[in-house]
Scaffold this motif. Structure first.
Motif, PDB file in Angstrom:
ATOM      1  N   SER A 104      80.359  77.962   5.767  1.00 17.13           N
ATOM      2  CA  SER A 104      80.961  78.230   7.072  1.00 17.13           C
ATOM      3  C   SER A 104      80.191  79.306   7.822  1.00 17.13           C
ATOM      4  O   SER A 104      79.803  80.320   7.237  1.00 17.13           O
ATOM      5  CB  SER A 104      82.420  78.665   6.904  1.00 17.13           C
ATOM      6  OG  SER A 104      82.988  79.017   8.152  1.00 17.13           O
ATOM      7  N   GLU A 105      79.994  79.081   9.105  1.00 23.45           N
ATOM      8  CA  GLU A 105      79.422  80.101   9.985  1.00 23.45           C
ATOM      9  C   GLU A 105      80.503  81.063  10.482  1.00 23.45           C
ATOM     10  O   GLU A 105      80.182  82.083  11.084  1.00 23.45           O
ATOM     11  CB  GLU A 105      78.716  79.441  11.178  1.00 23.45           C
ATOM     12  CG  GLU A 105      77.415  78.746  10.827  1.00 23.45           C
ATOM     13  CD  GLU A 105      76.241  79.691  10.704  1.00 23.45           C
ATOM     14  OE1 GLU A 105      76.364  80.870  11.078  1.00 23.45           O
ATOM     15  OE2 GLU A 105      75.169  79.249  10.226  1.00 23.45           O
ATOM     16  N   ASP A 154      77.216  74.771   9.732  1.00 17.63           N
ATOM     17  CA  ASP A 154      78.656  75.056   9.715  1.00 17.63           C
ATOM     18  C   ASP A 154      79.455  73.858   9.196  1.00 17.63           C
ATOM     19  O   ASP A 154      79.279  72.736   9.655  1.00 17.63           O
ATOM     20  CB  ASP A 154      79.119  75.417  11.129  1.00 17.63           C
ATOM     21  CG  ASP A 154      80.554  75.913  11.161  1.00 17.63           C
ATOM     22  OD1 ASP A 154      80.953  76.633  10.223  1.00 17.63           O
ATOM     23  OD2 ASP A 154      81.276  75.588  12.123  1.00 17.63           O
TER      24      ASP A 154
END
Length: 303
Positions: free
Chosen positions: A289-290, A229
């Motif tokens: 990005s998670e 992330d």
């Protein structure tokens, strides 16, 4: 804000995911199952009985988790596979029976807005605007351009890792001709796409294909969302990783410690989509990005 936890479910072409939270930044439950709901749908136009069974089994487990954590509101967003299926009523009835709500079969534009909301609100550092969010799924890829005030343009392309794998990459590993056919398909969709990646100052990639490519670029010893992330990866390194993954056999990919076995066969096609988007964007870095559409669904219940 809603009192008590909410439950967000993202039902895509390849996976179904659950987020139970009072805020997405502090999840109580975050689960993912690869159910391949969209298996064969590009050719048949229908969800298969086996795919529906896998999906309903995951939903049975999710329903138990939702009850356990006392989620007060539930929203299930169904995306590409159910938009395209002729037997969507079977899916709708099964969802209603298990979690007590009808699936919200979102349009491509709605899917794009939810993806942007999830990704943009999950960024920990102020980006250079405009931001292009690339949500690369199994059946479709959303390109969403926006600024600090929200989405300015979004489009859902009918190209995804499962769809293009089934359409083009029949050999193991794929032949050069198959890879070229896949890339031509992506190029045709990008040429017709009203969202131009070249307009972006920052590109944020979300969803399992892109996070797994990031895990490969980082050479992780296991899939670790916390390590992935908000990583900022040089695009040259991403391209080299894509070349490596596409050249592998499915067995070689499955042996990678960060690779979900349900993603090993289709990630090559997904990675080729990412390659073309990044080439058109012309940026030198990719933010991974998670936080994605699942977080956007949760925010839609909380705001």
């Amino acid at each position: 804000m809603t009192d008590g936890p909410v439950a967000a479910i993202d039902c895509g072409t390849n996976s179904i995911r659950l987020l139970v939270c009072e805020t997405p930044a502090e999840p109580l439950v975050r689960e993912m199952r690869v159910v391949r709901l969209g298996e064969g749908i590009d050719a048949t136009g229908r969800m298969s009985e086996a795919a529906l069974e896998r999906t309903f089994a995951a939903l049975d487990d999710y329903a138990a988790l939702i009850r356990e954590h006392g989620a007060t509101r539930v929203r299930l967003c169904a995306t590409s596979a159910t938009r395209d299926a002729t037997n969507a009523e079977v899916f709708t009835a099964g969802v209603r029976e298990r979690i007590g709500v009808d699936p919200d079969v979102v349009t491509g534009a709605e899917e794009a807005a939810l993806s942007f909301a999830g990704a943009a609100r999950g960024l920990r550092e102020q980006p250079e605007w405009p931001v292009l969010v690339v949500d690369l799924g199994g059946g479709s890829t959303e390109l969403v351009l926006g600024g600090p005030d929200g989405v300015t343009a979004g489009h859902s392309m009918d190209v995804g890792s499962v769809r293009l794998h089934e359409r083009h990459l029949h050999s193991d590993p794929p032949t050069a001709a198959e890879v070229e056919a896949c890339l031509r398909d992506v190029d045709a969709h990008l040429a017709a796409c009203p969202v131009d990646p070249a307009d972006a100052a920052t590109v944020v990639g979300v969803a399992g294909t892109i996070t797994t490519v990031a895990a490969a670029a980082l050479d992780l010893t296991a899939y670790d969302a916390g390590s992935i992330d908000q990583q900022v990866l040089p695009v040259a390194e991403v391209h080299a990783t894509i070349d490596r993954l596409v050249a592998m056999t499915v067995a070689e990919r499955r042996a990678l410690p960060y690779m979900h076995p349900g993603r090993a066969d289709v990630i090559g096609a997904g990675a080729l989509i990412l390659r073309r988007v990044l080439e058109r964007a012309g940026v030198d870095r990719l933010v991974v990005s998670e936080s994605d559409i699942l977080d956007g669904i949760a925010w839609s219940l909380l705001d």
